[in-house]
Design a protein around this motif. Sequence first.
Motif, PDB file in Angstrom:
ATOM      1  N   PHE A   5       0.853  -1.181   0.000  1.00 45.95           N
ATOM      2  CA  PHE A   5       0.000   0.000   0.000  1.00 45.95           C
ATOM      3  C   PHE A   5       0.890   1.232   0.000  1.00 45.95           C
ATOM      4  O   PHE A   5       1.763   1.380   0.859  1.00 45.95           O
ATOM      5  N   CYS A   6       0.658   2.143  -0.930  1.00 43.94           N
ATOM      6  CA  CYS A   6       1.483   3.341  -1.076  1.00 43.94           C
ATOM      7  C   CYS A   6       0.675   4.572  -0.667  1.00 43.94           C
ATOM      8  O   CYS A   6      -0.261   4.968  -1.371  1.00 43.94           O
ATOM      9  N   SER A  18      -4.689   7.692   4.905  1.00 41.28           N
ATOM     10  CA  SER A  18      -3.866   6.744   5.644  1.00 41.28           C
ATOM     11  C   SER A  18      -4.679   6.003   6.695  1.00 41.28           C
ATOM     12  O   SER A  18      -4.387   4.846   7.005  1.00 41.28           O
ATOM     13  N   LYS A  19      -5.715   6.632   7.231  1.00 42.75           N
ATOM     14  CA  LYS A  19      -6.618   5.940   8.171  1.00 42.75           C
ATOM     15  C   LYS A  19      -7.268   4.751   7.477  1.00 42.75           C
ATOM     16  O   LYS A  19      -7.346   3.644   8.039  1.00 42.75           O
ATOM     17  N   VAL A  20      -7.730   4.972   6.251  1.00 44.09           N
ATOM     18  CA  VAL A  20      -8.327   3.897   5.462  1.00 44.09           C
ATOM     19  C   VAL A  20      -7.334   2.754   5.289  1.00 44.09           C
ATOM     20  O   VAL A  20      -7.653   1.581   5.522  1.00 44.09           O
ATOM     21  N   LEU A  21      -6.118   3.086   4.892  1.00 45.62           N
ATOM     22  CA  LEU A  21      -5.119   2.058   4.610  1.00 45.62           C
ATOM     23  C   LEU A  21      -4.711   1.300   5.873  1.00 45.62           C
ATOM     24  O   LEU A  21      -4.604   0.068   5.853  1.00 45.62           O
ATOM     25  N   ILE A  22      -4.489   2.016   6.959  1.00 44.93           N
ATOM     26  CA  ILE A  22      -4.059   1.376   8.204  1.00 44.93           C
ATOM     27  C   ILE A  22      -5.105   0.385   8.695  1.00 44.93           C
ATOM     28  O   ILE A  22      -4.790  -0.760   9.057  1.00 44.93           O
ATOM     29  N   CYS A  35       1.233  -7.537   4.343  1.00 42.61           N
ATOM     30  CA  CYS A  35       1.021  -6.158   3.888  1.00 42.61           C
ATOM     31  C   CYS A  35       2.141  -5.234   4.344  1.00 42.61           C
ATOM     32  O   CYS A  35       2.661  -5.355   5.455  1.00 42.61           O
ATOM     33  N   LYS A  36       2.480  -4.299   3.488  1.00 43.10           N
ATOM     34  CA  LYS A  36       3.427  -3.240   3.839  1.00 43.10           C
ATOM     35  C   LYS A  36       2.808  -1.904   3.482  1.00 43.10           C
ATOM     36  O   LYS A  36       2.227  -1.753   2.396  1.00 43.10           O
ATOM     37  N   LEU A  37       2.928  -0.931   4.399  1.00 44.01           N
ATOM     38  CA  LEU A  37       2.440   0.420   4.143  1.00 44.01           C
ATOM     39  C   LEU A  37       3.643   1.318   3.887  1.00 44.01           C
ATOM     40  O   LEU A  37       4.498   1.507   4.750  1.00 44.01           O
ATOM     41  N   LEU A  38       3.717   1.870   2.690  1.00 43.07           N
ATOM     42  CA  LEU A  38       4.852   2.677   2.262  1.00 43.07           C
ATOM     43  C   LEU A  38       4.537   4.157   2.484  1.00 43.07           C
ATOM     44  O   LEU A  38       3.609   4.705   1.892  1.00 43.07           O
ATOM     45  N   SER A  39       5.312   4.799   3.329  1.00 36.80           N
ATOM     46  CA  SER A  39       5.154   6.235   3.580  1.00 36.80           C
ATOM     47  C   SER A  39       5.914   7.018   2.509  1.00 36.80           C
ATOM     48  O   SER A  39       6.916   6.530   1.970  1.00 36.80           O
ATOM     49  N   SER A  60       5.458  11.434  -7.278  1.00 38.10           N
ATOM     50  CA  SER A  60       5.147  10.538  -8.407  1.00 38.10           C
ATOM     51  C   SER A  60       6.412   9.921  -8.984  1.00 38.10           C
ATOM     52  O   SER A  60       6.473   8.718  -9.255  1.00 38.10           O
ATOM     53  N   GLN A  61       7.428  10.753  -9.192  1.00 31.98           N
ATOM     54  CA  GLN A  61       8.688  10.259  -9.746  1.00 31.98           C
ATOM     55  C   GLN A  61       9.363   9.282  -8.790  1.00 31.98           C
ATOM     56  O   GLN A  61       9.878   8.233  -9.199  1.00 31.98           O
ATOM     57  N   SER A  62       9.323   9.599  -7.494  1.00 30.02           N
ATOM     58  CA  SER A  62       9.944   8.731  -6.490  1.00 30.02           C
ATOM     59  C   SER A  62       9.218   7.393  -6.409  1.00 30.02           C
ATOM     60  O   SER A  62       9.848   6.332  -6.270  1.00 30.02           O
ATOM     61  N   LEU A  63       7.887   7.431  -6.491  1.00 25.27           N
ATOM     62  CA  LEU A  63       7.111   6.200  -6.451  1.00 25.27           C
ATOM     63  C   LEU A  63       7.404   5.342  -7.673  1.00 25.27           C
ATOM     64  O   LEU A  63       7.561   4.116  -7.573  1.00 25.27           O
ATOM     65  N   LYS A  64       7.487   5.977  -8.826  1.00 30.72           N
ATOM     66  CA  LYS A  64       7.812   5.233 -10.053  1.00 30.72           C
ATOM     67  C   LYS A  64       9.158   4.532  -9.917  1.00 30.72           C
ATOM     68  O   LYS A  64       9.283   3.339 -10.212  1.00 30.72           O
TER      69      LYS A  64
END
Length: 385
Positions: A5-6, A18-22, A35-39, A60-64
């Motif tokens: 999860f990003c 982030s509440k939704v993802l957590i 599962c891993k949550l990526l900050s 966006s560039q960092s995530l790519k």
Amino acid sequence: MKILFCSPIVPSKELGMSKVLIELIEELQELGWLCKLLSPTDICPDILSYTGIKYQQIYSQSLKNYLHEYASEYDVIDYDHVYLPYSRDEFINSTLFVARSVLLVHHYETLTIPIPNNLKGKIANLIKRASRKAQVQNWIRDATLTIREADLVNVSNDDDKTELIRRGIPADKISVIPYGISQSRRLLFDNISSLSPVKPTVAFIGTFDPRKGSNDFPKIVQYISEVIPNVKFRLMGGRYKTEKEVLGHFHQRLRNKIEVISNFDSEELPKLLATCSVGIFPSYLEGFGFGVLEMLAASIPVIAYDVPGPPMMLPPEYLVPRGDIKGMSDKVINLLHNQEKLQVARLWAKQQSQKFSWQHIAQITSETYLRCLESKRTVNKTTRE
């Protein structure tokens, strides 16, 4: 099975996406997912030094770059619908790429969000109007590309799906999966009596800003107070406003009716809602509307604007057109004046909230992702053969 999860914001249980993802991750792990949550700071340590369009571009560039290197380690990548505006061909094909919308940015093009109605707010809007317009245009441009290139799109309400179909996204590519309340928090809400409180109190949960209806609150409070003089209002979650700033929106004679609770832990919320009678939610745009669900779980019927989000939980009789201040006030007054009707509504609210549990929603999410992943891999295998 492994899922990444990003989050485009630093994870916190107090903040929207982030509440939704957590909370979703907690339930998916119970189902056996790894599962891993990526900050955002995990992929770009200095990301918080940027804002606006620059933040969007850098993240966006960092995530790519991160996904180029690590996507192959996961079965599913779940990321925000704005932040991966690149060709799907750039990434490993065997992994399922899911664009998630917590608040669909395309609605900003069709639904007008009010500007602050005070002088300071109006001046700030004039100064920042051009940059805000550019920001929205960038969001929509990148979101459209991100969604088109994704394998699956995850939205939380039916209006989002309708909007995306209108923009040419195939219906079978869009999955509508709402949000919920965890079992542990549900127990706290279940301790709240469904009996109507003795003193009429109107509740609201959410940040106090124009999108959430801050411009409309003064008249709503005024209309209800004129008919029910002993009514009180409890505004909870105005995290970005001080009590003085919030009360400054209201006429002096109304301020003693308003209690502002801007900072509280999520575990405290059920107790804060226990003495509230009816809820209001005059938001102009939502992804889902957690505040509505939390009030329902506390046996509080909610009157909301008929905008994306709340209709997933509320029937037509609890909705009014966006901006219909008088209509919202009249429905609240009607409930507070009729104790028998209010009692029935409170019992209904509790029952309605039971439909939205993270345990059930995690199961739907798991089944949906596994089905799409299997289909994708079957197609890939057939293509190779």
